[in-house]
Design an enzyme around this catalytic site. Sequence first.
Site, short mmCIF file in Angstrom:
data_model
loop_
_atom_site.label_atom_id
_atom_site.label_comp_id
_atom_site.label_asym_id
_atom_site.label_seq_id
_atom_site.Cartn_x
_atom_site.Cartn_y
_atom_site.Cartn_z
N SER A 186 10.73 0.53 -12.38
CA SER A 186 9.72 -0.43 -12.10
C SER A 186 8.46 0.46 -11.65
O SER A 186 7.35 -0.23 -11.52
CB SER A 186 10.06 -1.39 -10.99
OG SER A 186 10.39 -0.68 -9.60
N LYS A 210 8.22 -7.05 -3.15
CA LYS A 210 7.29 -5.72 -3.13
C LYS A 210 5.88 -6.33 -2.69
O LYS A 210 5.16 -5.52 -2.22
CB LYS A 210 7.39 -5.24 -4.37
CG LYS A 210 8.85 -4.84 -5.11
CD LYS A 210 8.66 -4.17 -6.47
CE LYS A 210 9.99 -3.55 -6.84
NZ LYS A 210 9.94 -2.93 -7.97
#
Length: 351
Positions: A233, A278
Amino acid sequence: MRKPLVYMIIMMMLIAALSLYRLDYYIVKPGHAYEVSEFIEVADSHKHQGTLNLMTVAMQVATPLSYALSWLDPTSEIVKKEQVRRQDESDKEYDLRQQKQMTDSQFNAKYVAYNKLGLKTKVNFEGLYVLHVVKDSAAYKQLQAGDEITQVDGLPVTSLAMFTEHIAPKKKGDEVTLVILRDGKEKSFTIALKPIPEDAEERIGLGISYTAAQSLETTPPLEVSASDIGGPSAGLMFTLGIINALSEKDITKGYAVAGSGTMNLDGTVGPIGEIGKKVIAADRDGMDYFFALSTPYSEEYMKAMPGAKTNYEEALAMAKKINTNMVVVPVETVDDALTYLQQLKAPSTSR
């Protein structure tokens, strides 16, 4: 005097059991922001005031104690093991898959960044990297995750397609001889092919999953080292970080910039999981901007997953929920991110 001691020992054993017994669940919660320049090594790297940050989530195997305590943390989520791990995937295979995804992410980031800057690159195909060996398959107990297949039946493995096309025509009982690298040492195995266990198509084969093992030469030489962080990611942020390290001007304009998304070789950004967590971590760590993938899903995907949200939609919803001042920015490509940064005005000195 003995009874209190016995009770204490029993209590300590109970606490140990509650703390150490592994459940088939994972606890996932917001991680931290990490400045990507800390992972990039290149001669004459340009130092800038702003930062580009990859985001992580914290994930741990649940124990009875941590499972219970997670209910007290509204940012934590309990997920089933099968949502994280592949079927029959060992701890070693899981860790190696995460590491391989990270190294592939770095490979793509370097390739895209250098091409954006017009700098030289050379791709070296080195073989096949084994990710998983199906239990009781032809290759079971011979090959293992982390092996690098360099030859098949005396022929150098030159691509994924070459290997697949060589194996595909073979029948049950046919033998293939593989040369592999394991821990830096060359080994050879002759394996008789057989049906792959629990394969819906009842295919004949080795019973392994694999990906390309390749390296990238760059001019100037550049290394990205983030072995303690797994998964793909960080691709977008590594790409931006490499561009910034090799550029005289600070593409961040002095801001703290975060984001999450994989990086494809054509410069498009790919989706990732747990983006809401996140966003929480990025806000907590003082980020000003957060890039998130906004590419719409295909009609076929939406039919299979009605109501699915893009990463940008999920990130924006979480940003509103936590009432952050951080700006969530939609992107589909690395060029979108660069264009957005280019139009920013430098922050005031009083910031």
